[in-house]
Design a protein around this motif. Structure first.
Motif, mmCIF file in Angstrom:
data_model
loop_
_atom_site.group_PDB
_atom_site.id
_atom_site.type_symbol
_atom_site.label_atom_id
_atom_site.label_comp_id
_atom_site.label_asym_id
_atom_site.label_seq_id
_atom_site.Cartn_x
_atom_site.Cartn_y
_atom_site.Cartn_z
ATOM 1 N N ILE A 1 0.831 -1.206 0.000
ATOM 2 C CA ILE A 1 0.000 0.000 0.000
ATOM 3 C C ILE A 1 0.868 1.259 0.000
ATOM 4 O O ILE A 1 0.660 2.173 -0.804
ATOM 5 C CB ILE A 1 -0.945 0.008 1.218
ATOM 6 N N LEU A 2 1.841 1.321 0.899
ATOM 7 C CA LEU A 2 2.643 2.540 1.014
ATOM 8 C C LEU A 2 3.498 2.766 -0.228
ATOM 9 O O LEU A 2 3.711 3.909 -0.637
ATOM 10 C CB LEU A 2 3.498 2.517 2.276
ATOM 11 N N PHE A 3 3.956 1.684 -0.865
ATOM 12 C CA PHE A 3 4.726 1.848 -2.091
ATOM 13 C C PHE A 3 3.837 2.349 -3.227
ATOM 14 O O PHE A 3 4.240 3.203 -4.021
ATOM 15 C CB PHE A 3 5.377 0.520 -2.479
ATOM 16 N N GLY A 4 2.601 1.843 -3.283
ATOM 17 C CA GLY A 4 1.659 2.307 -4.291
ATOM 18 C C GLY A 4 1.317 3.776 -4.116
ATOM 19 O O GLY A 4 1.271 4.538 -5.093
ATOM 20 N N VAL A 5 1.105 4.192 -2.867
ATOM 21 C CA VAL A 5 0.811 5.599 -2.586
ATOM 22 C C VAL A 5 1.993 6.478 -2.962
ATOM 23 O O VAL A 5 1.841 7.565 -3.522
ATOM 24 C CB VAL A 5 0.446 5.781 -1.095
ATOM 25 N N PHE A 6 3.191 6.000 -2.670
ATOM 26 C CA PHE A 6 4.407 6.747 -3.007
ATOM 27 C C PHE A 6 4.492 7.000 -4.511
ATOM 28 O O PHE A 6 4.763 8.121 -4.962
ATOM 29 C CB PHE A 6 5.624 5.962 -2.520
ATOM 30 N N ILE A 7 4.236 5.974 -5.304
ATOM 31 C CA ILE A 7 4.301 6.118 -6.761
ATOM 32 C C ILE A 7 3.226 7.079 -7.262
ATOM 33 O O ILE A 7 3.485 7.964 -8.090
ATOM 34 C CB ILE A 7 4.145 4.743 -7.438
ATOM 35 N N ILE A 8 1.994 6.914 -6.750
ATOM 36 C CA ILE A 8 0.889 7.755 -7.195
ATOM 37 C C ILE A 8 1.149 9.233 -6.897
ATOM 38 O O ILE A 8 0.874 10.111 -7.719
ATOM 39 C CB ILE A 8 -0.427 7.306 -6.538
ATOM 40 N N CYS A 9 1.696 9.517 -5.727
ATOM 41 C CA CYS A 9 1.874 10.912 -5.302
ATOM 42 C C CYS A 9 3.099 11.579 -5.923
ATOM 43 O O CYS A 9 3.097 12.798 -6.142
ATOM 44 C CB CYS A 9 1.964 10.986 -3.774
ATOM 45 N N TRP A 10 4.138 10.811 -6.197
ATOM 46 C CA TRP A 10 5.388 11.417 -6.657
ATOM 47 C C TRP A 10 5.568 11.401 -8.166
ATOM 48 O O TRP A 10 6.191 12.314 -8.730
ATOM 49 C CB TRP A 10 6.577 10.700 -6.002
ATOM 50 N N SER A 11 5.056 10.374 -8.840
ATOM 51 C CA SER A 11 5.316 10.223 -10.274
ATOM 52 C C SER A 11 4.874 11.420 -11.118
ATOM 53 O O SER A 11 5.626 11.844 -12.008
ATOM 54 C CB SER A 11 4.656 8.937 -10.790
ATOM 55 N N PRO A 12 3.671 12.000 -10.912
ATOM 56 C CA PRO A 12 3.265 13.135 -11.758
ATOM 57 C C PRO A 12 4.226 14.308 -11.706
ATOM 58 O O PRO A 12 4.484 14.949 -12.729
ATOM 59 C CB PRO A 12 1.882 13.513 -11.189
ATOM 60 N N PHE A 13 4.797 14.590 -10.523
ATOM 61 C CA PHE A 13 5.722 15.714 -10.387
ATOM 62 C C PHE A 13 6.999 15.473 -11.184
ATOM 63 O O PHE A 13 7.491 16.363 -11.898
ATOM 64 C CB PHE A 13 6.050 15.943 -8.907
ATOM 65 N N PHE A 14 7.543 14.259 -11.088
ATOM 66 C CA PHE A 14 8.785 13.984 -11.806
ATOM 67 C C PHE A 14 8.537 13.817 -13.299
ATOM 68 O O PHE A 14 9.425 14.106 -14.116
ATOM 69 C CB PHE A 14 9.459 12.740 -11.220
ATOM 70 N N PHE A 15 7.343 13.382 -13.679
ATOM 71 C CA PHE A 15 6.993 13.368 -15.093
ATOM 72 C C PHE A 15 6.909 14.799 -15.619
ATOM 73 O O PHE A 15 7.265 15.074 -16.770
ATOM 74 C CB PHE A 15 5.667 12.640 -15.293
ATOM 75 N N HIS A 16 6.460 15.716 -14.772
ATOM 76 C CA HIS A 16 6.423 17.139 -15.113
ATOM 77 C C HIS A 16 7.837 17.650 -15.393
ATOM 78 O O HIS A 16 8.065 18.370 -16.386
ATOM 79 C CB HIS A 16 5.785 17.927 -13.966
ATOM 80 N N LEU A 17 8.803 17.294 -14.559
ATOM 81 C CA LEU A 17 10.188 17.707 -14.773
ATOM 82 C C LEU A 17 10.742 17.102 -16.062
ATOM 83 O O LEU A 17 11.487 17.760 -16.808
ATOM 84 C CB LEU A 17 11.055 17.280 -13.581
ATOM 85 N N LEU A 18 10.381 15.847 -16.306
ATOM 86 C CA LEU A 18 10.854 15.187 -17.523
ATOM 87 C C LEU A 18 10.318 15.889 -18.766
ATOM 88 O O LEU A 18 11.044 16.076 -19.757
ATOM 89 C CB LEU A 18 10.422 13.724 -17.510
ATOM 90 N N ILE A 19 9.069 16.297 -18.714
ATOM 91 C CA ILE A 19 8.456 16.995 -19.848
ATOM 92 C C ILE A 19 9.135 18.341 -20.084
ATOM 93 O O ILE A 19 9.323 18.762 -21.230
ATOM 94 C CB ILE A 19 6.945 17.172 -19.605
ATOM 95 N N LEU A 20 9.508 19.025 -18.996
ATOM 96 C CA LEU A 20 10.218 20.302 -19.144
ATOM 97 C C LEU A 20 11.509 20.139 -19.939
ATOM 98 O O LEU A 20 11.925 21.040 -20.669
ATOM 99 C CB LEU A 20 10.528 20.885 -17.761
ATOM 100 N N MET A 21 12.151 18.984 -19.799
ATOM 101 C CA MET A 21 13.405 18.733 -20.494
ATOM 102 C C MET A 21 13.176 18.253 -21.924
ATOM 103 O O MET A 21 13.876 18.675 -22.839
ATOM 104 C CB MET A 21 14.220 17.676 -19.725
ATOM 105 N N VAL A 22 12.199 17.385 -22.118
ATOM 106 C CA VAL A 22 12.029 16.710 -23.404
ATOM 107 C C VAL A 22 11.259 17.556 -24.410
ATOM 108 O O VAL A 22 11.660 17.669 -25.585
ATOM 109 C CB VAL A 22 11.329 15.349 -23.202
#
Length: 312
Positions: free
Chosen positions: A209-230
């Protein structure tokens, strides 16, 4: 796409809830000597990083309110310096949360796979060194990220750090879950082990559960950073970047959920919080006095039964 705006009141409410929860966890761990163990030290570190995040966002929202009222100049020297400090604390909180989660995962892995040597490996002196290294690195990286944030190499390192930590946590949790499942199969038919079997599966489910919550909460932000670069100029990427405040809300919600998953599921910590709230000198009996000792005993049982089934 038009940028999605989140009312300052929502940010402020979430920061207050997060700040209260995480401070309660820190105070409870300090007050209860049964919680003075490596795992709870890492939980305390995670809670303190969440406190930094909450304080930073609370100050930022306060400045925005004064700016909207015309009391502050958003481009003033003082306001700019203060904003850099708050952003540094926020980056420090993000990297600190990643390292604290990784430390908790490693601690749980050692508890299960090296049960006999756990107390020799995870001494409080080593825990202090690990925590000191984490906080020192996060403070330095927070300053560097704010100064050179628009540099591609810094953003790449930030994303790589997240991905590497994510993979490490995933590998450790998969091993832990597999061992817990094997334990259930091996001792399901043995008398007197139903309670321990239930505790092992509960622990494995909690990790999932905690690993799933971690992915759900953090992934969009880092995908945002990735998009800024790409694709900084692509209109479709621009639409995703318009959701930046939503991504920040998700990160803040993770700081609210962390204490519930890591701490409030502990019977010992719940009793400590109950005593703090009701000023009670009595204490209900709990099934787990010290999480590390219980985990070690459970791990020894696993290794014992696996050894019986696979004699050398």
């Amino acid at each position: 796409c038009k940028e999605v705006k989140i009312p300052n009141e929502i940010f402020f409410a979430i920061t207050m809830v997060s700040l209260t929860e995480n401070l309660l966890v820190v105070v409870a761990v300090i007050k209860n000597k049964n919680l003075h163990s490596p795992m709870y030290c890492f939980i305390c570190s995670l809670a303190l990083f969440n406190v930094l995040s909450s304080v930073s966002k609370a100050l930022e929202n306060t400045m925005l309110v004064f700016t909207d009222a015309g009391r502050l100049d958003s481009r003033g020297k003082f306001e700019t310096k203060t904003d850099d400090v708050m952003d540094t604390l926020l980056c420090m909180s993000f990297t600190g949360s990643i390292f604290s989660l990784s430390a908790i995962a490693v601690d749980r892995y050692i508890t299960i796979f090296h049960a006999l040597r756990y107390h020799n490996i995870m001494t409080m002196k080593r825990v202090a060194v690990i925590l000191g290294s984490i906080w020192t690195f996060c403070a330095g990286s927070g300053v560097v990220m704010i100064i050179f944030f628009r540099a591609t190499v810094i953003m790449t390192c930030f994303i790589a750090l997240f991905l590497v930590s994510l993979v490490l946590i995933l590998i450790l949790y998969v091993h832990i879950f597999q061992l817990a499942r094997t334990h259930v199969w091996k001792i399901a038919s043995l008398p007197g082990n139903r309670s321990r079997q239930k505790n092992n599966m509960k622990g494995a489910i909690t990790l999932t559960i905690l690993f799933g919550v971690f992915i759900i909460c953090w992934s969009p932000f880092f995908f945002h950073l990735l998009i800024l670069m790409v694709c900084p100029l692509n209109p479709y990427c621009e639409c995703y970047r318009s959701l930046f405040q939503v991504h920040v809300i998700l990160l803040m919600c993770n700081a609210v959920i962390d204490p519930v998953i890591y701490a409030f599921r502990s019977a010992e910590l719940r009793n400590t919080l109950r005593k703090m709230f009701f000023c009670s000198g009595t204490r209900e009996p709990v099934s787990i006095i010290c999480c590390d000792n219980q985990s070690v005993l459970s791990s020894l049982s696993i290794l014992f039964h696996l050894k019986q089934d696979n004699p050398t």
